[in-house]
Design a protein around this motif. Structure first.
Motif, PDB file in Angstrom:
ATOM      1  N   ASN A  44       9.196  10.193  -8.486  1.00 36.00           N
ATOM      2  CA  ASN A  44       8.386   9.247  -9.251  1.00 36.00           C
ATOM      3  C   ASN A  44       7.916   8.026  -8.475  1.00 36.00           C
ATOM      4  O   ASN A  44       8.687   7.348  -7.804  1.00 36.00           O
ATOM      5  N   ASN A  45       6.627   7.780  -8.625  1.00 42.14           N
ATOM      6  CA  ASN A  45       6.030   6.507  -8.211  1.00 42.14           C
ATOM      7  C   ASN A  45       5.891   5.695  -9.486  1.00 42.14           C
ATOM      8  O   ASN A  45       5.243   6.169 -10.418  1.00 42.14           O
ATOM      9  N   PRO A  46       6.457   4.520  -9.629  1.00 36.97           N
ATOM     10  CA  PRO A  46       7.013   3.676  -8.586  1.00 36.97           C
ATOM     11  C   PRO A  46       8.555   3.627  -8.498  1.00 36.97           C
ATOM     12  O   PRO A  46       9.060   2.887  -7.676  1.00 36.97           O
ATOM     13  N   PHE A  97      -0.943  18.760  -6.428  1.00 36.91           N
ATOM     14  CA  PHE A  97      -0.372  18.679  -5.086  1.00 36.91           C
ATOM     15  C   PHE A  97      -1.346  17.896  -4.220  1.00 36.91           C
ATOM     16  O   PHE A  97      -2.550  17.927  -4.450  1.00 36.91           O
ATOM     17  N   THR A  98      -0.830  17.159  -3.242  1.00 34.75           N
ATOM     18  CA  THR A  98      -1.745  16.422  -2.358  1.00 34.75           C
ATOM     19  C   THR A  98      -1.313  16.517  -0.900  1.00 34.75           C
ATOM     20  O   THR A  98      -0.114  16.626  -0.600  1.00 34.75           O
ATOM     21  N   PHE A  99      -2.295  16.454  -0.022  1.00 41.62           N
ATOM     22  CA  PHE A  99      -2.021  16.406   1.419  1.00 41.62           C
ATOM     23  C   PHE A  99      -1.799  14.967   1.882  1.00 41.62           C
ATOM     24  O   PHE A  99      -1.361  14.733   3.006  1.00 41.62           O
ATOM     25  N   SER A 100      -2.139  14.007   1.009  1.00 35.40           N
ATOM     26  CA  SER A 100      -2.161  12.589   1.407  1.00 35.40           C
ATOM     27  C   SER A 100      -0.843  12.083   1.959  1.00 35.40           C
ATOM     28  O   SER A 100      -0.801  11.421   2.997  1.00 35.40           O
ATOM     29  N   LYS A 101       0.243  12.334   1.228  1.00 29.80           N
ATOM     30  CA  LYS A 101       1.533  11.729   1.586  1.00 29.80           C
ATOM     31  C   LYS A 101       2.278  12.581   2.601  1.00 29.80           C
ATOM     32  O   LYS A 101       2.798  12.079   3.591  1.00 29.80           O
ATOM     33  N   SER A 102       2.332  13.910   2.325  1.00 26.01           N
ATOM     34  CA  SER A 102       3.146  14.789   3.181  1.00 26.01           C
ATOM     35  C   SER A 102       2.623  14.831   4.612  1.00 26.01           C
ATOM     36  O   SER A 102       3.401  14.850   5.558  1.00 26.01           O
ATOM     37  N   SER A 154       3.486   3.885 -14.350  1.00 32.00           N
ATOM     38  CA  SER A 154       3.052   5.116 -13.695  1.00 32.00           C
ATOM     39  C   SER A 154       1.790   4.873 -12.872  1.00 32.00           C
ATOM     40  O   SER A 154       1.144   3.830 -13.001  1.00 32.00           O
ATOM     41  N   PHE A 155       1.440   5.889 -12.097  1.00 29.19           N
ATOM     42  CA  PHE A 155       0.213   5.890 -11.287  1.00 29.19           C
ATOM     43  C   PHE A 155      -0.971   5.707 -12.250  1.00 29.19           C
ATOM     44  O   PHE A 155      -1.104   6.463 -13.222  1.00 29.19           O
ATOM     45  N   PRO A 156      -1.828   4.718 -12.032  1.00 28.40           N
ATOM     46  CA  PRO A 156      -2.828   4.342 -13.040  1.00 28.40           C
ATOM     47  C   PRO A 156      -3.835   5.423 -13.440  1.00 28.40           C
ATOM     48  O   PRO A 156      -4.424   5.333 -14.519  1.00 28.40           O
ATOM     49  N   TYR A 203       1.839  17.929 -14.177  1.00 28.72           N
ATOM     50  CA  TYR A 203       2.952  17.520 -13.324  1.00 28.72           C
ATOM     51  C   TYR A 203       2.413  17.050 -11.975  1.00 28.72           C
ATOM     52  O   TYR A 203       1.867  17.837 -11.191  1.00 28.72           O
ATOM     53  N   ASP A 204       2.577  15.779 -11.718  1.00 24.58           N
ATOM     54  CA  ASP A 204       2.085  15.176 -10.478  1.00 24.58           C
ATOM     55  C   ASP A 204       3.190  15.268  -9.422  1.00 24.58           C
ATOM     56  O   ASP A 204       4.218  14.590  -9.515  1.00 24.58           O
ATOM     57  N   HIS A 205       2.951  16.118  -8.419  1.00 23.99           N
ATOM     58  CA  HIS A 205       3.977  16.387  -7.402  1.00 23.99           C
ATOM     59  C   HIS A 205       3.556  15.815  -6.042  1.00 23.99           C
ATOM     60  O   HIS A 205       3.734  16.455  -4.995  1.00 23.99           O
ATOM     61  N   ALA A 206       2.995  14.600  -6.099  1.00 23.07           N
ATOM     62  CA  ALA A 206       2.462  13.980  -4.877  1.00 23.07           C
ATOM     63  C   ALA A 206       3.534  13.813  -3.790  1.00 23.07           C
ATOM     64  O   ALA A 206       3.230  13.828  -2.604  1.00 23.07           O
ATOM     65  N   TYR A 207       4.794  13.648  -4.213  1.00 26.74           N
ATOM     66  CA  TYR A 207       5.853  13.356  -3.231  1.00 26.74           C
ATOM     67  C   TYR A 207       6.781  14.561  -3.028  1.00 26.74           C
ATOM     68  O   TYR A 207       7.960  14.392  -2.714  1.00 26.74           O
ATOM     69  N   LYS A 261       0.813  -1.226   0.000  1.00 21.95           N
ATOM     70  CA  LYS A 261       0.000   0.000   0.000  1.00 21.95           C
ATOM     71  C   LYS A 261       0.844   1.273   0.000  1.00 21.95           C
ATOM     72  O   LYS A 261       1.888   1.314   0.627  1.00 21.95           O
ATOM     73  N   ALA A 262       0.300   2.289  -0.661  1.00 24.94           N
ATOM     74  CA  ALA A 262       1.014   3.571  -0.748  1.00 24.94           C
ATOM     75  C   ALA A 262       0.466   4.544   0.297  1.00 24.94           C
ATOM     76  O   ALA A 262       0.501   5.743   0.092  1.00 24.94           O
ATOM     77  N   ASP A 263      -0.031   4.015   1.392  1.00 19.98           N
ATOM     78  CA  ASP A 263      -0.737   4.803   2.389  1.00 19.98           C
ATOM     79  C   ASP A 263       0.168   4.991   3.613  1.00 19.98           C
ATOM     80  O   ASP A 263       0.538   4.006   4.262  1.00 19.98           O
ATOM     81  N   GLY A 304      -8.305  14.931  -9.860  1.00 17.16           N
ATOM     82  CA  GLY A 304      -7.872  15.953 -10.819  1.00 17.16           C
ATOM     83  C   GLY A 304      -7.036  15.337 -11.934  1.00 17.16           C
ATOM     84  O   GLY A 304      -7.188  15.684 -13.109  1.00 17.16           O
ATOM     85  N   LEU A 305      -6.166  14.407 -11.551  1.00 16.96           N
ATOM     86  CA  LEU A 305      -5.307  13.741 -12.543  1.00 16.96           C
ATOM     87  C   LEU A 305      -6.140  12.923 -13.531  1.00 16.96           C
ATOM     88  O   LEU A 305      -5.762  12.749 -14.679  1.00 16.96           O
ATOM     89  N   PHE A 306      -7.257  12.433 -13.077  1.00 13.60           N
ATOM     90  CA  PHE A 306      -8.169  11.685 -13.946  1.00 13.60           C
ATOM     91  C   PHE A 306      -9.004  12.658 -14.790  1.00 13.60           C
ATOM     92  O   PHE A 306      -9.097  12.525 -16.010  1.00 13.60           O
ATOM     93  N   LEU A 315       3.725  13.857 -16.204  1.00 10.84           N
ATOM     94  CA  LEU A 315       5.033  13.577 -15.601  1.00 10.84           C
ATOM     95  C   LEU A 315       4.841  13.543 -14.095  1.00 10.84           C
ATOM     96  O   LEU A 315       4.008  14.294 -13.553  1.00 10.84           O
ATOM     97  N   ASN A 316       5.612  12.708 -13.441  1.00 10.29           N
ATOM     98  CA  ASN A 316       5.491  12.573 -11.987  1.00 10.29           C
ATOM     99  C   ASN A 316       6.888  12.355 -11.390  1.00 10.29           C
ATOM    100  O   ASN A 316       7.463  11.303 -11.522  1.00 10.29           O
ATOM    101  N   TYR A 317       7.392  13.442 -10.778  1.00  5.93           N
ATOM    102  CA  TYR A 317       8.675  13.355 -10.067  1.00  5.93           C
ATOM    103  C   TYR A 317       8.548  14.145  -8.783  1.00  5.93           C
ATOM    104  O   TYR A 317       7.970  15.238  -8.832  1.00  5.93           O
TER     105      TYR A 317
END
Ligand SMILES: Cc1ncc(COP(=O)(O)O)c(C=O)c1O
Length: 384
Positions: free
Chosen positions: A163-165, A222-227, A113-115, A191-195, A25-27, A92-94, A159-161
């Motif tokens: 990068n997952n995975p 941007f996401t609050f999920s990971k940080s 990449s993230f599906p 640009y997916d900046h989740a990390y 899990k990425a949680d 949003g990415l979807f 682009l996602n850096y």
């Protein structure tokens, strides 16, 4: 793929196997900081916050996102027009593909990449052009490989850096090249900046918006999920180009009706206060400790695993003769370790599994030792 493994994990637990280590899990495993929870509780008690929220997100939250972008990345964004709150960055990415693609347009999707990128292009009726991320190309899509016809038809690049995975960062030179490529070919850069905050050794990832032409070329997610360990809260944001934000807002407003106000207040608490404590440093130190243990163990058995510069992931080659799915099944069946098969992120992921270091250090030790034992047995590598 995940569901097949999930079902098995469930079955094994029912059968009394209590020692399963979950690297699937990425949680984030640690709880959301107390002050964030408290802000939710307080604001949820106020009837003022029980109404339909604004589609764009509250101005208060957007102002704090803009302030965070100024403090963290040194960039100016207009909270009125250049920020859109999201129910987690995934939606949003979807949805961005629904806003930008017509039937027959190409969406450029890194593989693995993230599906959600792939799925968004698919649901929008676009043609998916998958761009392999390999060890040889540094896990960076080869933009020069596209034909003139493909460049013409392409309308969106994901682009996602960090990068997952794969766990890599994009070098600034690559970011500049990608911005130029998108500008020249009128392709929207997503640009997916989740990390953004999950980096190691002080290697701070840059925002797309820090680069010249970045804001004109696209939008950052941007996401609050990971940080902030808020994966279950569903809060993220799109930040950048006003026109893109407006297009995404139109799609959003047909599908969602905003984000529960107390969750937005919780997001404000994260940005206003938690970023000014040592919370993020502590999180990074803990993930780095886990990463270092894993990387050291793989080095000890002579297994070639990229040392991630950021994220919570390790992208681990499987022993020859095994597919990703075979190896993931073997680890679960015989070693009680859950990993994600690389093919869950695209066909280029064949030959890899993804380890997510979102479990306590003792479990990381246990799980990594078991994976190393499996590799030694299958590949016959020797321990140093
Ligand atoms: C690269 C990447 N982007 C986006 C997301 C989705 O995050 P959110 O929880 O904001 O929807 C994830 C979640 O795992 C991710 O790994």
């Amino acid at each position: 793929m995940f569901s097949i493994l999930d079902e098995k994990v469930y079955k094994y637990r029912e059968m009394g196997r209590t020692d399963i280590v979950d690297f699937g899990k990425a949680d984030p495993d640690h709880p959301t900081p107390d002050s964030i929870v408290k802000r939710l509780q307080e604001t949820a008690a106020d009837p003022e916050n029980h109404h339909y929220p604004a589609f764009r997100g509250s101005l208060f939250l957007r102002q704090h996102i803009a302030k965070y972008y100024k403090e963290r990345f040194g960039v100016d964004v207009n909270p009125e027009t250049e920020v859109l709150a999201l129910l987690g960055s995934k939606e949003g990415l979807f949805h961005i593909s629904l806003a930008y693609l017509q039937r027959g347009d190409i969406g450029l999707v890194p593989d693995p990449s993230f599906p959600a990128y792939n799925d968004g292009v698919f649901f929008a009726g676009g043609d998916i052009l998958r761009m392999p991320l390999t060890k040889q190309n540094g896990y960076l899509p080869d933009l020069d490989a596209l034909t003139a016809e493909q460049r013409k038809r392409a309308k969106i690049l994901f682009l996602n850096y960090p990068n997952n995975p794969t766990g890599v960062l994009a070098p600034p030179a690559y970011m500049k090249k990608a911005i130029q490529f998108c500008t020249d070919n009128e392709i929207l850069l997503c640009y997916d900046h989740a990390y953004a905050e999950t980096y190691f050794d002080g290697n701070k990832p840059k925002s797309l918006l820090e680069f010249e032409g970045g804001k004109a070329a696209g939008v950052e997610f941007f996401t609050f999920s990971k940080s902030f360990n808020m994966a279950g809260w569903r809060l993220g944001a799109a930040v950048g180009n006003e026109e893109v934000i407006n297009s995404l807002l139109v799609v959003q407003s047909h599908i969602n009706s905003g984000i529960f106000a107390p969750i937005q207040f919780a997001g404000v608490e994260a940005l206003e206060h938690v970023t000014h404590t040592d919370f993020l440093d502590q999180q990074r130190a803990e993930y780095q400790r886990r990463r270092d243990y894993a990387v050291k163990k793989f080095q000890e058995i002579g297994w070639d695993v990229h040392k991630p510069e950021a994220t919570v992931y390790l992208w681990v080659p499987v022993p020859k003769g095994s597919t990703s799915m075979d190896f993931a099944n073997l680890l679960l069946d015989d070693y009680s370790v859950v990993v994600a098969p690389g093919t869950a992120f695209g066909e280029t992921g064949e030959g890899y599994v993804r380890i997510s270091l979102t479990t306590e250090y003792v479990n990381v030790e246990k799980g990594i030792d078991r994976i190393c034992a499996a590799i030694v047995k299958l590949a016959g590598v020797t321990t140093h």
